[in-house]
Design an enzyme around this catalytic site. Structure first.
Site, mmCIF file in Angstrom:
data_model
loop_
_atom_site.group_PDB
_atom_site.id
_atom_site.type_symbol
_atom_site.label_atom_id
_atom_site.label_comp_id
_atom_site.label_asym_id
_atom_site.label_seq_id
_atom_site.Cartn_x
_atom_site.Cartn_y
_atom_site.Cartn_z
ATOM 1 N N GLU A 282 4.383 -12.030 6.764
ATOM 2 C CA GLU A 282 3.908 -10.836 6.046
ATOM 3 C C GLU A 282 4.974 -10.324 5.074
ATOM 4 O O GLU A 282 5.417 -9.186 5.176
ATOM 5 C CB GLU A 282 3.589 -9.722 7.059
ATOM 6 C CG GLU A 282 2.560 -10.080 8.105
ATOM 7 C CD GLU A 282 2.437 -9.020 9.207
ATOM 8 O OE1 GLU A 282 3.223 -8.049 9.215
ATOM 9 O OE2 GLU A 282 1.545 -9.177 10.056
ATOM 10 N N PRO A 283 5.408 -11.142 4.129
ATOM 11 C CA PRO A 283 6.484 -10.694 3.239
ATOM 12 C C PRO A 283 5.970 -9.747 2.157
ATOM 13 O O PRO A 283 4.872 -9.926 1.640
ATOM 14 C CB PRO A 283 6.949 -12.003 2.595
ATOM 15 C CG PRO A 283 5.700 -12.839 2.556
ATOM 16 C CD PRO A 283 4.912 -12.480 3.784
ATOM 17 N N GLY A 284 6.754 -8.763 1.838
ATOM 18 C CA GLY A 284 6.387 -7.850 0.755
ATOM 19 C C GLY A 284 7.484 -7.834 -0.289
ATOM 20 O O GLY A 284 7.362 -8.379 -1.385
ATOM 21 N N CYS A 352 12.302 19.369 -9.846
ATOM 22 C CA CYS A 352 13.118 20.521 -9.476
ATOM 23 C C CYS A 352 13.633 20.445 -8.062
ATOM 24 O O CYS A 352 13.271 21.254 -7.210
ATOM 25 C CB CYS A 352 12.308 21.780 -9.685
ATOM 26 S SG CYS A 352 11.969 21.954 -11.433
ATOM 27 N N GLU A 353 14.419 19.462 -7.766
ATOM 28 C CA GLU A 353 15.189 19.470 -6.526
ATOM 29 C C GLU A 353 16.364 18.509 -6.645
ATOM 30 O O GLU A 353 16.301 17.524 -7.378
ATOM 31 C CB GLU A 353 14.332 19.188 -5.301
ATOM 32 C CG GLU A 353 13.585 17.911 -5.243
ATOM 33 C CD GLU A 353 12.863 17.808 -3.891
ATOM 34 O OE1 GLU A 353 13.547 17.616 -2.880
ATOM 35 O OE2 GLU A 353 11.631 17.929 -3.867
ATOM 36 N N TYR A 381 7.729 -1.191 -3.436
ATOM 37 C CA TYR A 381 7.895 0.182 -2.947
ATOM 38 C C TYR A 381 8.319 1.121 -4.071
ATOM 39 O O TYR A 381 9.067 2.070 -3.851
ATOM 40 C CB TYR A 381 8.886 0.220 -1.769
ATOM 41 C CG TYR A 381 8.496 -0.749 -0.659
ATOM 42 C CD1 TYR A 381 7.341 -0.522 0.089
ATOM 43 C CD2 TYR A 381 9.228 -1.911 -0.401
ATOM 44 C CE1 TYR A 381 6.942 -1.412 1.077
ATOM 45 C CE2 TYR A 381 8.839 -2.803 0.589
ATOM 46 C CZ TYR A 381 7.698 -2.543 1.317
ATOM 47 O OH TYR A 381 7.309 -3.427 2.298
HETATM 48 N N1 LLP Z 1 4.626 -6.258 7.908
HETATM 49 C C1 LLP Z 1 4.641 -5.023 8.420
HETATM 50 C C2 LLP Z 1 3.906 -4.763 9.659
HETATM 51 C C3 LLP Z 1 5.356 -3.996 7.781
HETATM 52 O O1 LLP Z 1 5.378 -2.786 8.305
HETATM 53 C C4 LLP Z 1 6.053 -4.278 6.573
HETATM 54 C C5 LLP Z 1 6.796 -3.231 5.874
HETATM 55 C C6 LLP Z 1 5.982 -5.580 6.060
HETATM 56 C C7 LLP Z 1 5.274 -6.549 6.759
HETATM 57 C C8 LLP Z 1 6.661 -5.979 4.781
HETATM 58 O O2 LLP Z 1 8.038 -5.867 4.863
HETATM 59 P P1 LLP Z 1 8.966 -6.399 3.695
HETATM 60 O O3 LLP Z 1 8.840 -7.892 3.644
HETATM 61 O O4 LLP Z 1 8.518 -5.779 2.440
HETATM 62 O O5 LLP Z 1 10.325 -5.980 4.072
HETATM 63 N N2 LLP Z 1 9.409 1.730 1.738
HETATM 64 C C9 LLP Z 1 10.547 1.021 2.260
HETATM 65 C C10 LLP Z 1 10.151 -0.228 3.011
HETATM 66 C C11 LLP Z 1 9.165 0.033 4.119
HETATM 67 C C12 LLP Z 1 8.670 -1.214 4.791
HETATM 68 C C13 LLP Z 1 7.525 -0.913 5.692
HETATM 69 N N3 LLP Z 1 6.936 -2.051 6.332
HETATM 70 C C14 LLP Z 1 11.521 0.729 1.128
HETATM 71 O O6 LLP Z 1 11.260 1.127 -0.002
HETATM 72 O O7 LLP Z 1 12.563 0.130 1.338
#
Ligand code: LLP
Length: 428
Positions: A282-284, A352-353, A381
């Site tokens: 599940e890469p993001g 404004c913060e 993100y």
């Molecule tokens: N799978 C699950 C269940 C997750 O909760 C997440 C991210 C991912 C996969 C993807 O993770 P990644 O490969 O992107 O690291 N907003 C934060 C990051 C929050 C991640 C939340 N979960 C930031 O801007 O750093």
């Protein structure tokens, strides 16, 4: 290869000059590179396949892109065309994935608070797996499945109780985090689910955090997951799939170098050797972060006689909240660098913060009012976490492909913003 490069003294995204985008669309604006998105997806898929990792059917592992990282439909469609699946955490994200052309059998549904309506929608759609995060959620899924007369394919999200390192706000794999069931719960619930006619447990999943820059915590977590698979199988339970989540870090400028996809894949192949299990991911961030920038304009340079120097931009924390929320570092580069000496500044937005500060005491190349700057590594993100705080319009999004570019989310108008709200009758 980097698709945000200087050519003849100005920054391009692929073959499109960023100055042109800023002129046509205004700033702030997110700009994404199709070539980078595609390359990141392909590099990861190749690394996983070359390490010998497979899905349950013997094909390449499912790569369910984490929609939350960048949920723009054009980004999702770009990845869907390459065969990406989608990791979703709400009905909204499932609907986005479907609208972008991700087939239901490549969609997984995670999150600790899924509601009955969302579960029903997921089951009706026929998605690949619902990740169960707690016992009450398992009961709810069984109940909804029974109501529909259609058993639910589930995987248990296990909290491996491993500290992933990195920022506390994005670590998810410790026993005091809200995510997933413990090992003992997983064993008990898996057996129970296997004998429930409305549940079809296919495997396990874990996700220990984000922007993980070392393999060791992941390796420790994955080993524990393997041991759990073996314990379940020893009890005669079928476990077909292990979804290892996302979390692989990316090279933010000036930050520790994360492991390469090849090293990540090789580590997993080592941990899973001989297990005979289908793998999913599940890469993001690793796909989207370095495929996007936030383009902003310098409004003023405010130099206090006492010494502080503020570069005031037209982008703010509502557009890119990562620095305010996680103290995240984003490289800030001039789109058309000027000759001259670097100087120290705080880079701030108009909100404004005090938290609306992108960086403090950063050594920056020369900048003047009117200059364009790019926040690098803002493809993940960034837009997906943006808001209209201070009643600022959401920044538009642009997708580039070679020489072509398109606005894939226009900047709303103030009329759009106001029209979403209503006056109650007693105020008329
Ligand atoms: N799978 C699950 C269940 C997750 O909760 C997440 C991210 C991912 C996969 C993807 O993770 P990644 O490969 O992107 O690291 N907003 C934060 C990051 C929050 C991640 C939340 N979960 C930031 O801007 O750093």
């Amino acid at each position: 290869m980097n698709h945000f490069e200087l050519r003849d003294g100005e920054m391009f995204c692929e073959d499109v000059p960023l100055l042109k985008v800023a002129e046509a669309v205004g700033t702030p604006v997110y700009v994404y590179s199709s070539a980078t998105l595609e390359r990141h997806f392909t590099v990861l898929r190749t690394a996983l396949s070359e390490a010998g990792l497979r899905d349950e059917a013997g094909g390449p592992p499912l790569i369910a892109y984490a929609v939350k990282a960048n949920s723009n439909l054009a980004v999702l469609a770009t990845l869907a065309r390459l065969g990406a699946g989608a990791d979703t955490v709400s009905e909204g994200e499932i609907r986005r994935a479907l609208a972008a052309g991700v087939p239901p059998e490549r969609i997984v549904f995670s999150g600790v608070g899924k509601q009955a309506g969302e579960i029903r929608f997921a089951l009706e759609t026929g998605i690949s797996e619902i990740n169960v995060e707690s016992e009450p959620e398992m009961r709810l899924i069984a109940q909804v499945a029974q109501g529909l007369g259609r058993p639910a394919r589930i995987a248990f999200r296990v909290n491996p109780d491993v500290a992933a390192g990195g920022h506390a706000k994005i670590a998810t794999g410790g026993a005091d985090n809200k995510f997933g069931v413990s090992f003992s719960e997983a064993e008990r619930l898996y057996a129970e689910a296997a004998s429930d006619p409305w549940l079809d447990p296919i495997g396990l999943t874990c996700h220990i955090g984000s922007q993980i820059s070392r393999l060791e915590p992941m390796e420790a977590a994955f080993l524990r997951m393997r041991e759990l698979v073996e314990r379940l199988r020893a009890r005669g339970l079928a476990v077909h799939r292990l979804d290892l989540g996302g979390g692989l870090g990316v090279p933010y400028f000036n930050q520790p170098e994360p492991p390469t996809p090849a090293a990540y894949a090789a580590m997993i192949a080592g941990v899973m050797a001989g297990l005979e299990i289908g793998l999913a991911f599940e890469p993001g961030r690793v796909i989207a972060a370095n495929a996007g920038i936030l383009l902003a304009r310098v409004l003023h340079i405010h130099e206090r006689p006492e010494g502080r120097r503020f570069v005031v931009l037209d982008a703010a924390m509502n557009d890119l909240i990562r620095p305010a929320m996680y103290d995240a570092y984003h490289d800030i580069r001039p789109v058309r660098p000027r000759p001259g000496a670097a100087a120290i500044a705080d880079v701030v937005g108009p909100v404004c913060e005090t938290g609306d500060t992108f960086t403090r005491d950063r050594m920056l190349p020369p900048l003047e009012a009117g200059d364009l700057v790019a926040f690098m590594s803002a493809g993940a993100y960034g837009a997906s976490m943006s808001s209209e705080y201070n009643s600022r319009l959401l920044a538009p999004e642009v997708l580039v492909r070679g020489r072509d570019w398109a606005v894939v989310r226009p900047r709303p108008t103030y009329e759009d913003m106001l029209a979403r709200e209503a006056r109650p009758p007693w105020l008329d």
